[in-house]
Design a protein around this motif. Structure first.
Motif, PDB file in Angstrom:
ATOM      1  N   LYS A   2       0.845  -1.207   0.000  1.00 23.70           N
ATOM      2  CA  LYS A   2       0.000   0.000   0.000  1.00 23.70           C
ATOM      3  C   LYS A   2       0.873   1.247   0.000  1.00 23.70           C
ATOM      4  O   LYS A   2       0.618   2.195  -0.734  1.00 23.70           O
ATOM      5  CB  LYS A   2      -0.927  -0.013   1.208  1.00 23.70           C
ATOM      6  N   HIS A   3       1.922   1.219   0.813  1.00 22.46           N
ATOM      7  CA  HIS A   3       2.857   2.348   0.877  1.00 22.46           C
ATOM      8  C   HIS A   3       3.485   2.599  -0.503  1.00 22.46           C
ATOM      9  O   HIS A   3       3.576   3.743  -0.948  1.00 22.46           O
ATOM     10  CB  HIS A   3       3.944   2.057   1.915  1.00 22.46           C
ATOM     11  N   ALA A   4       3.896   1.529  -1.179  1.00 23.24           N
ATOM     12  CA  ALA A   4       4.510   1.679  -2.503  1.00 23.24           C
ATOM     13  C   ALA A   4       3.546   2.329  -3.490  1.00 23.24           C
ATOM     14  O   ALA A   4       3.927   3.245  -4.225  1.00 23.24           O
ATOM     15  CB  ALA A   4       4.973   0.327  -3.023  1.00 23.24           C
ATOM     16  N   PHE A   5       2.290   1.881  -3.503  1.00 22.68           N
ATOM     17  CA  PHE A   5       1.307   2.496  -4.397  1.00 22.68           C
ATOM     18  C   PHE A   5       1.122   3.978  -4.080  1.00 22.68           C
ATOM     19  O   PHE A   5       0.994   4.809  -4.987  1.00 22.68           O
ATOM     20  CB  PHE A   5      -0.047   1.782  -4.303  1.00 22.68           C
ATOM     21  N   GLU A   6       1.093   4.321  -2.797  1.00 21.81           N
ATOM     22  CA  GLU A   6       0.958   5.731  -2.411  1.00 21.81           C
ATOM     23  C   GLU A   6       2.145   6.548  -2.915  1.00 21.81           C
ATOM     24  O   GLU A   6       1.973   7.661  -3.414  1.00 21.81           O
ATOM     25  CB  GLU A   6       0.839   5.850  -0.894  1.00 21.81           C
ATOM     26  N   MET A   7       3.342   6.003  -2.786  1.00 24.96           N
ATOM     27  CA  MET A   7       4.538   6.719  -3.229  1.00 24.96           C
ATOM     28  C   MET A   7       4.562   6.886  -4.752  1.00 24.96           C
ATOM     29  O   MET A   7       4.894   7.951  -5.261  1.00 24.96           O
ATOM     30  CB  MET A   7       5.808   5.992  -2.767  1.00 24.96           C
TER      31      MET A   7
END
Length: 86
Positions: free
Chosen positions: A68-73
């Motif tokens: 999820k963090h990667a998609f946000e970044m």
């Protein structure tokens, strides 16, 4: 894993993450495929429940927090991040 063919020229790295977790430190490369041949499907049912498309703002509840963090970044055009370092 997906039963598709992708040419190297149709790939680009969109994010790099330095992750610290239960299995130690890892570096993940998140790659976008712009063009591919074939229809994505689950070629490894013993490892994955399903393969589906999701809107980035409607990801499934069971997504890994680091994913999820990667998609946000990626959505913020941030090329590098760190995750799990407290």
């Amino acid at each position: 894993e997906l039963g598709i063919t992708i040419k190297p020229e149709h790939l680009r790295i969109v994010h790099v993450m330095n992750k610290n977790g239960n299995q130690g430190e890892k570096v993940g490369f998140f790659i976008e495929a712009t063009i591919w041949d074939g229809e994505p499907h689950n070629k490894e049912p013993d490892k994955h429940d399903d393969v589906r498309w999701f809107e980035v703002n409607k990801l499934p509840e069971n997504i890994l927090p680091s994913g999820k963090h990667a998609f946000e970044m990626v959505g913020k055009n941030v090329f590098y991040s760190e995750f799990g370092w407290e």
